[in-house]
Scaffold this motif. Structure first.
Motif, short mmCIF file in Angstrom:
data_model
loop_
_atom_site.label_atom_id
_atom_site.label_comp_id
_atom_site.label_asym_id
_atom_site.label_seq_id
_atom_site.Cartn_x
_atom_site.Cartn_y
_atom_site.Cartn_z
N ASP A 1 -49.64 2.06 24.76
CA ASP A 1 -49.62 0.61 24.59
C ASP A 1 -48.41 -0.05 25.25
O ASP A 1 -48.21 -1.25 25.11
CB ASP A 1 -49.65 0.25 23.10
N GLY A 2 -47.59 0.75 25.93
CA GLY A 2 -46.44 0.21 26.63
C GLY A 2 -45.15 0.17 25.82
O GLY A 2 -44.16 -0.38 26.27
N ASN A 3 -45.17 0.77 24.64
CA ASN A 3 -43.97 0.80 23.80
C ASN A 3 -43.09 1.99 24.16
O ASN A 3 -43.59 3.10 24.36
CB ASN A 3 -44.36 0.92 22.32
N LEU A 4 -41.79 1.75 24.22
CA LEU A 4 -40.84 2.82 24.53
C LEU A 4 -40.81 3.83 23.38
O LEU A 4 -40.57 3.46 22.23
CB LEU A 4 -39.45 2.23 24.75
N LYS A 5 -41.05 5.09 23.71
CA LYS A 5 -40.93 6.16 22.71
C LYS A 5 -39.50 6.67 22.68
O LYS A 5 -38.92 6.87 21.63
CB LYS A 5 -41.89 7.31 23.02
N TRP A 6 -38.95 6.90 23.88
CA TRP A 6 -37.56 7.33 24.02
C TRP A 6 -37.17 7.19 25.49
O TRP A 6 -38.01 7.02 26.35
CB TRP A 6 -37.35 8.77 23.53
N LYS A 7 -35.86 7.24 25.72
CA LYS A 7 -35.34 7.31 27.09
C LYS A 7 -34.15 8.23 27.11
O LYS A 7 -33.47 8.43 26.10
CB LYS A 7 -35.01 5.93 27.66
N PHE A 8 -33.92 8.81 28.28
CA PHE A 8 -32.85 9.78 28.47
C PHE A 8 -32.05 9.35 29.70
O PHE A 8 -32.64 9.09 30.75
CB PHE A 8 -33.44 11.18 28.68
N HIS A 9 -30.75 9.28 29.56
CA HIS A 9 -29.89 8.85 30.67
C HIS A 9 -29.37 10.06 31.45
O HIS A 9 -28.76 10.96 30.88
CB HIS A 9 -28.71 8.03 30.15
N SER A 10 -29.64 10.07 32.77
CA SER A 10 -29.09 11.11 33.65
C SER A 10 -27.95 10.49 34.44
O SER A 10 -27.65 9.31 34.29
CB SER A 10 -30.17 11.67 34.58
N ILE B 1 -39.98 18.24 32.45
CA ILE B 1 -38.94 18.77 33.33
C ILE B 1 -38.90 17.91 34.58
O ILE B 1 -39.94 17.61 35.17
CB ILE B 1 -39.23 20.25 33.68
N PHE B 2 -37.68 17.53 34.99
CA PHE B 2 -37.55 16.70 36.19
C PHE B 2 -36.19 16.93 36.83
O PHE B 2 -35.24 17.38 36.18
CB PHE B 2 -37.72 15.21 35.85
N GLY B 3 -36.10 16.60 38.11
CA GLY B 3 -34.84 16.67 38.83
C GLY B 3 -34.26 15.28 38.97
O GLY B 3 -34.97 14.28 38.95
N SER B 4 -32.94 15.23 39.09
CA SER B 4 -32.23 13.96 39.22
C SER B 4 -31.31 13.99 40.44
O SER B 4 -30.90 15.05 40.90
CB SER B 4 -31.41 13.71 37.95
N GLY B 5 -30.96 12.80 40.90
CA GLY B 5 -30.02 12.67 42.00
C GLY B 5 -28.61 13.11 41.65
O GLY B 5 -27.76 13.19 42.52
N ASP B 6 -28.37 13.43 40.38
CA ASP B 6 -27.05 13.92 39.99
C ASP B 6 -26.90 15.42 40.19
O ASP B 6 -25.90 16.01 39.80
CB ASP B 6 -26.72 13.54 38.54
N GLY B 7 -27.91 16.05 40.83
CA GLY B 7 -27.83 17.48 41.11
C GLY B 7 -28.23 18.36 39.95
O GLY B 7 -27.93 19.55 39.96
N HIS B 8 -28.92 17.82 38.97
CA HIS B 8 -29.37 18.60 37.81
C HIS B 8 -30.88 18.56 37.65
O HIS B 8 -31.51 17.54 37.96
CB HIS B 8 -28.74 18.06 36.52
#
Length: 179
Positions: A29-38, A55-62
């Protein structure tokens, strides 16, 4: 901005990374469940495994593995510093693939494609190329080969690797020559 493709799980939750350095889980429904800061822009799409991880990759090298229900950090893997391979950056821009045995294959801009244990993020091997790999590695489960293409404009830029060891089986160029 959003540079990655969204991924949707069976209950309709949408997972997506953003240029604001956050990774989001949004319900149907478009509601935020959670967010994670990289630590940097996230421009690769997520991988959802069969054990409740995103699982995902980030521009921070992790590479990050989060609990899909809560967004809690399960583990993170740090790529080699760019200078180790004479690269300029160590962003994870390409999407992560998963093998039949659960091994993760994560290409990095530091010229290395990593094989990681999905349970812990432990490094199994690194396959070096001459340039950045932005594309999703392809795995052939019938013969255990991993196929990777990268940005190198000259000589060899397409590879077949042994998925278990990272050893090169063959390498090819755009003109079709194989070594």
């Amino acid at each position: 901005g959003v540079f990655s493709s969204a991924v949707v799980d069976a209950d309709g939750t949408v997972y997506i990374g953003s240029g604001d350095r956050d990774f989001y889980a949004v319900d149907r429904d478009g509601n935020l469940k959670w967010k994670f800061h990289s630590g940097e822009i996230i421009d690769s799409s997520a991988l959802l495994d069969d054990q409740g991880r995103v699982i995902f990759g980030s521009g921070d090298g992790h590479v990050y593995a989060l609990d899909r229900s809560t967004g809690g950090l399960l583990w993170k893997f740090a790529a080699d510093a760019p200078g180790v391979n004479s690269a300029f950056i160590n962003w994870f821009e390409g999407n992560i693939a998963i093998g039949v045995d659960g091994t993760l294959y994560a290409p990095n801009d530091n010229f290395c494609t990593y094989a990681l244990r999905r349970e812990t993020g432990a490094r199994l091997w690194c396959a070096l190329a001459r340039d950045q790999t932005w594309s999703l590695p392809a795995l052939d489960p019938t013969n255990g080969r991993l196929f990777i293409g990268n940005n190198f404009a000259f000589l060899h830029n397409t590879f077949a690797l042994d998925a278990g060891s990272g050893e090169k089986i063959w390498k090819a160029t755009a003109d079709g020559s194989v070594a």
